[in-house]
Design a protein around this motif. Structure first.
Motif, mmCIF file in Angstrom:
data_model
loop_
_atom_site.group_PDB
_atom_site.id
_atom_site.type_symbol
_atom_site.label_atom_id
_atom_site.label_comp_id
_atom_site.label_asym_id
_atom_site.label_seq_id
_atom_site.Cartn_x
_atom_site.Cartn_y
_atom_site.Cartn_z
ATOM 1 N N ARG A 24 0.343 -1.468 0.067
ATOM 2 C CA ARG A 24 0.381 -0.161 0.201
ATOM 3 C C ARG A 24 0.639 1.291 -0.060
ATOM 4 N N GLY A 28 0.941 4.322 -2.717
ATOM 5 C CA GLY A 28 0.647 5.576 -2.322
ATOM 6 C C GLY A 28 1.285 6.502 -3.086
ATOM 7 N N ASN A 66 -0.210 12.258 -0.606
ATOM 8 C CA ASN A 66 1.062 10.892 -0.288
ATOM 9 C C ASN A 66 0.286 11.128 1.531
ATOM 10 N N LEU A 69 -3.316 9.322 1.530
ATOM 11 C CA LEU A 69 -2.547 7.588 0.949
ATOM 12 C C LEU A 69 -2.580 6.780 2.721
ATOM 13 N N TRP A 73 -4.590 4.580 4.155
ATOM 14 C CA TRP A 73 -4.505 3.515 3.612
ATOM 15 C C TRP A 73 -3.651 2.614 3.911
#
Length: 162
Positions: A24, A28, A66, A69, A73
């Motif tokens: 992830r 990202g 960024n 994310l 995430w």
């Protein structure tokens, strides 16, 4: 250290969490890097802005997505971010990247202006320098962000001192 039947060794459990998180983070980072690189090429190459403005605005174009994310995430953080515990340390990490990108693109631009290099080649080379900064600090940023976002979240409903 022996484990009971059906239990998972700590290093296996850690790897089982780290691999998806790293995937992830990479994803990202690619999204943020594309945002930054496209902005840099447009500002520096198409609009003719200087390297300082191009680097700064391009950094911002990647830093904002960024942060979200990575936080939401990659590290699965929820709720409102803490200014002191998350936003400010993140800002320090990415501002150092900005300073490095600004300095290296400026040096590359000045150096290439003193050579017989076409404008399009100069744009490509300076943009490559800009991108290389992000590639170089990629692993270091993962380690720093893991320390930043990998901590347990602060529970604002907990009593003081908890």
């Amino acid at each position: 250290m022996p484990t009971s039947p059906g239990s998972v060794a700590p290093q296996t459990r850690d790897r089982g969490v780290l691999v998806p998180k790293l995937f992830r983070y990479v994803t990202g980072s690619v999204v943020a890097t594309v945002c930054s690189e496209v902005a840099f090429v447009l500002l520096y190459g198409v609009l003719g802005a200087g390297t300082t403005w191009s680097s700064t605005l391009s950094w911002l174009a990647g830093a904002v997505p960024n942060f979200w994310l990575n936080r939401n995430w990659a590290w699965q953080r929820t709720g409102r971010p803490s200014l002191r515990r998350e936003v400010l340390p993140y800002a320090v990490i990415v501002v150092l990247t900005l300073v490095l990108a600004t300095l290296t693109t400026h040096v590359a631009d000045v150096w290439l202006h003193h050579r017989e290099v076409s404008d399009s080649a100069r744009v490509v080379l300076v943009a490559a320098v800009f991108l290389s900064v992000y590639v170089v600090v990629f692993v270091l940023r993962f380690v720093l962000l893991e320390r930043l976002f990998g901590r347990p979240q602060h529970d604002p409903s907990a009593a003081p001192g908890e």
